[in-house]
Design a protein around this motif. Structure first.
Motif, PDB file in Angstrom:
ATOM      1  N   VAL A  90     114.810  36.969  13.923  1.00 50.96           N
ATOM      2  CA  VAL A  90     114.908  36.408  15.368  1.00 50.96           C
ATOM      3  C   VAL A  90     113.955  37.406  16.459  1.00 50.96           C
ATOM      4  N   SER A  91     113.705  38.413  16.184  1.00 52.83           N
ATOM      5  CA  SER A  91     112.785  39.219  16.992  1.00 52.83           C
ATOM      6  C   SER A  91     111.352  38.744  16.925  1.00 52.83           C
ATOM      7  N   LEU A  92     110.957  38.349  15.639  1.00 53.26           N
ATOM      8  CA  LEU A  92     109.670  37.713  15.362  1.00 53.26           C
ATOM      9  C   LEU A  92     109.518  36.452  15.897  1.00 53.26           C
ATOM     10  N   GLY A  93     110.551  35.700  15.969  1.00 51.14           N
ATOM     11  CA  GLY A  93     110.575  34.226  16.451  1.00 51.14           C
ATOM     12  C   GLY A  93     110.441  34.246  17.737  1.00 51.14           C
ATOM     13  N   ALA A  94     111.243  35.077  18.505  1.00 51.77           N
ATOM     14  CA  ALA A  94     111.152  35.346  19.996  1.00 51.77           C
ATOM     15  C   ALA A  94     109.828  35.858  20.274  1.00 51.77           C
ATOM     16  N   ALA A  95     109.012  36.737  19.757  1.00 56.96           N
ATOM     17  CA  ALA A  95     107.728  37.256  19.973  1.00 56.96           C
ATOM     18  C   ALA A  95     106.763  36.135  19.831  1.00 56.96           C
ATOM     19  N   LEU A  96     106.857  35.414  18.847  1.00 62.29           N
ATOM     20  CA  LEU A  96     105.895  34.213  18.746  1.00 62.29           C
ATOM     21  C   LEU A  96     105.907  33.222  19.670  1.00 62.29           C
ATOM     22  N   LEU A  97     107.222  32.928  20.328  1.00 58.87           N
ATOM     23  CA  LEU A  97     107.473  31.884  21.245  1.00 58.87           C
ATOM     24  C   LEU A  97     107.071  32.401  22.674  1.00 58.87           C
ATOM     25  N   VAL A  98     107.287  33.708  23.021  1.00 54.05           N
ATOM     26  CA  VAL A  98     106.950  34.330  24.332  1.00 54.05           C
ATOM     27  C   VAL A  98     105.508  34.679  24.220  1.00 54.05           C
ATOM     28  N   ASN A  99     104.906  34.794  23.217  1.00 49.77           N
ATOM     29  CA  ASN A  99     103.350  35.265  23.211  1.00 49.77           C
ATOM     30  C   ASN A  99     102.429  33.885  23.195  1.00 49.77           C
ATOM     31  N   HIS A 100     103.140  32.788  22.929  1.00 51.87           N
ATOM     32  CA  HIS A 100     102.281  31.466  22.581  1.00 51.87           C
ATOM     33  C   HIS A 100     101.438  31.263  24.088  1.00 51.87           C
ATOM     34  N   ARG A 101     100.220  31.036  23.891  1.00 54.47           N
ATOM     35  CA  ARG A 101      99.219  30.555  24.948  1.00 54.47           C
ATOM     36  C   ARG A 101      99.743  29.571  26.001  1.00 54.47           C
ATOM     37  N   LEU A 102     100.668  28.765  25.569  1.00 50.96           N
ATOM     38  CA  LEU A 102     101.295  27.767  26.492  1.00 50.96           C
ATOM     39  C   LEU A 102     102.440  28.041  27.190  1.00 50.96           C
ATOM     40  N   VAL A 103     102.889  29.238  26.773  1.00 48.87           N
ATOM     41  CA  VAL A 103     104.089  29.582  27.730  1.00 48.87           C
ATOM     42  C   VAL A 103     103.836  30.321  29.064  1.00 48.87           C
ATOM     43  N   ARG A 104     104.352  29.487  30.086  1.00 47.74           N
ATOM     44  CA  ARG A 104     104.229  30.396  31.517  1.00 47.74           C
ATOM     45  C   ARG A 104     105.262  31.351  31.616  1.00 47.74           C
ATOM     46  N   PHE A 105     105.012  32.134  32.753  1.00 43.37           N
ATOM     47  CA  PHE A 105     105.839  33.283  33.122  1.00 43.37           C
ATOM     48  C   PHE A 105     106.432  33.985  32.116  1.00 43.37           C
ATOM     49  N   LYS A 106     105.418  34.625  31.168  1.00 42.38           N
ATOM     50  CA  LYS A 106     105.647  35.380  30.204  1.00 42.38           C
ATOM     51  C   LYS A 106     106.326  36.524  30.293  1.00 42.38           C
ATOM     52  N   PHE A 175     114.230  44.851  21.555  1.00 41.03           N
ATOM     53  CA  PHE A 175     113.404  46.093  21.446  1.00 41.03           C
ATOM     54  C   PHE A 175     112.198  45.684  20.276  1.00 41.03           C
ATOM     55  N   ASN A 176     112.646  44.994  19.187  1.00 44.87           N
ATOM     56  CA  ASN A 176     111.807  44.663  18.039  1.00 44.87           C
ATOM     57  C   ASN A 176     110.943  43.483  18.727  1.00 44.87           C
ATOM     58  N   MET A 177     111.339  42.809  19.598  1.00 44.58           N
ATOM     59  CA  MET A 177     110.436  41.918  20.203  1.00 44.58           C
ATOM     60  C   MET A 177     109.306  42.240  20.743  1.00 44.58           C
ATOM     61  N   ILE A 178     109.580  43.279  21.630  1.00 48.88           N
ATOM     62  CA  ILE A 178     108.293  43.926  22.357  1.00 48.88           C
ATOM     63  C   ILE A 178     107.273  44.443  21.398  1.00 48.88           C
ATOM     64  N   LEU A 184     101.223  41.426  17.926  1.00 45.60           N
ATOM     65  CA  LEU A 184     100.602  39.899  17.790  1.00 45.60           C
ATOM     66  C   LEU A 184      99.283  40.196  18.669  1.00 45.60           C
ATOM     67  N   GLN A 185      99.185  40.756  19.847  1.00 46.82           N
ATOM     68  CA  GLN A 185      98.273  41.072  20.811  1.00 46.82           C
ATOM     69  C   GLN A 185      97.077  41.812  20.309  1.00 46.82           C
ATOM     70  N   SER A 186      97.455  42.557  19.320  1.00 46.71           N
ATOM     71  CA  SER A 186      96.275  43.455  18.699  1.00 46.71           C
ATOM     72  C   SER A 186      95.377  42.638  17.522  1.00 46.71           C
ATOM     73  N   TRP A 203     100.993  26.525  10.414  1.00 42.30           N
ATOM     74  CA  TRP A 203     101.502  27.242   9.242  1.00 42.30           C
ATOM     75  C   TRP A 203     100.672  28.195   8.498  1.00 42.30           C
ATOM     76  N   HIS A 204      99.312  27.670   8.078  1.00 40.76           N
ATOM     77  CA  HIS A 204      98.430  28.380   7.314  1.00 40.76           C
ATOM     78  C   HIS A 204      97.900  29.649   8.082  1.00 40.76           C
ATOM     79  N   GLN A 205      97.763  29.492   9.559  1.00 43.60           N
ATOM     80  CA  GLN A 205      97.416  30.653  10.292  1.00 43.60           C
ATOM     81  C   GLN A 205      98.576  31.809  10.271  1.00 43.60           C
ATOM     82  N   PHE A 206      99.732  31.178  10.349  1.00 40.79           N
ATOM     83  CA  PHE A 206     100.901  32.245  10.333  1.00 40.79           C
ATOM     84  C   PHE A 206     100.706  33.007   9.007  1.00 40.79           C
ATOM     85  N   ARG A 207     100.826  32.488   7.996  1.00 43.50           N
ATOM     86  CA  ARG A 207     100.954  32.792   6.733  1.00 43.50           C
ATOM     87  C   ARG A 207      99.824  33.676   6.254  1.00 43.50           C
ATOM     88  N   HIS A 208      98.583  33.363   6.476  1.00 47.10           N
ATOM     89  CA  HIS A 208      97.626  34.013   5.839  1.00 47.10           C
ATOM     90  C   HIS A 208      96.847  35.090   6.950  1.00 47.10           C
TER      91      HIS A 208
END
Length: 294
Positions: A90-106, A175-178, A184-186, A203-208
């Motif tokens: 859940v932490s990883l999923g939330a981090a991916l969603l919040v860190n997405h470039r199309l998301v506003r008000f991150k 906490f783990n999301m942060i 992800l930003q690194s 999917w390939h970008q996420f996996r590899h």
């Protein structure tokens, strides 16, 4: 040969106050607890020190024969092996969603998702106990719309631990999301750009790219989550008191009951150090598996 005080590294003098406090308030209590685990220290020894006896490994042998301890260990392992991976996912999923470039008000979303971490557990437990109410709770309301009968979430031994796992995941994933967001930003953006040029899909970008680059972050998050989940105490203590039928009794809660309800402090100290050895073994195992992957 004696060393003059003027030859001592100046950093030592700056660190000495902190090191002294750590020694007095951490290492000494830990050493005292270790010695306590080899005695039969109880409420009678509080009033008369002559009743304090050295029993060597009797507390640890008693622990191995105690069915209540094995039940608590089973519940704790269930919580760690199910709740830990769920919380990390859940932490990883939330981090991916919040860190997405199309998301506003991150920043706003990060703050809102992090709020449960800094919220008092007692307040959260009161709200979630109402949510789990057999008649008026929201989950049972949804099940009623689907034609499913109500579930006694905290009163049924089969559902009490899953209910606590769900609440703990909701409270702790921020906490783990942060940490995942920092990982992800690194990751260099040029890796994704090169992957797009080579025709890699999402999917390939996420996996590899994403998962391999998050390897060190995964190790840290997994170890921290495992250590925290092995210390399961507040959730069952506030919500179920270890019930029903000891289905949510954890090792830490058993230690508390033995030490502060029944005043078997020597036995409680033995439980504490047994839990420490289990956590240490789990941490070393994860680090060893990580080194093999590398």
């Amino acid at each position: 040969m004696k060393i003059a005080l003027s030859q001592v590294n100046p950093a030592f003098w700056f660190l000495s106050p902190a090191l002294t406090l750590i020694a007095v308030f951490f290492f000494l209590p830990v050493a005292a607890s270790l010695l306590l685990s080899f005695t039969d220290f109880d409420i009678y020894a509080l009033g008369d020190r002559e009743r304090l006896r050295f029993v060597a490994l009797d507390n640890y042998l008693r622990l191995l024969r105690d069915p209540l301890f094995w039940n608590a260990l089973k519940n704790t392992l269930y919580f760690v092996l199910v709740g830990g991976p769920l919380s990390v996912a859940v932490s990883l999923g939330a981090a991916l969603l919040v860190n997405h470039r199309l998301v506003r008000f991150k920043g706003l979303f990060r703050s809102l998702l992090f709020l449960p971490v800094v919220t008092t557990l007692v307040a959260i437990a009161v709200v979630w106990r109402y949510l789990y109410h057999p008649r008026y709770g929201f989950p049972n309301y949804v099940l009623g719309l689907l034609g499913v009968g109500p579930i006694d979430w905290l009163g049924d031994p089969d559902w009490a631990m899953p209910a606590i796992i769900l609440m703990a995941t909701w409270k702790n994933f921020g906490f783990n999301m942060i940490i995942f967001i920092a990982g992800l930003q690194s990751i260099p953006a040029r890796l994704y750009e090169a992957a797009v040029i080579d025709g890699a899909n999402t999917w390939h970008q996420f996996r590899h790219i994403t998962l391999p680059m998050l390897g060190p972050t995964f190790v840290f998050v997994t170890v921290i989550t495992m250590i925290g989940y092995f210390q399961l105490f507040a959730e069952p203590y506030v919500m179920t008191r270890g019930g029903p039928a000891n289905s949510t009794l954890s090792v830490a809660l058993l230690m508390f009951q033995e030490g502060f309800r029944w005043w078997n402090l020597g036995y409680a100290a033995a439980i504490a150090f047994t839990l420490f050895l289990i956590v240490l073994a789990g941490t070393l195992l994860q680090l060893k598996l990580r080194r093999k992957e590398v």
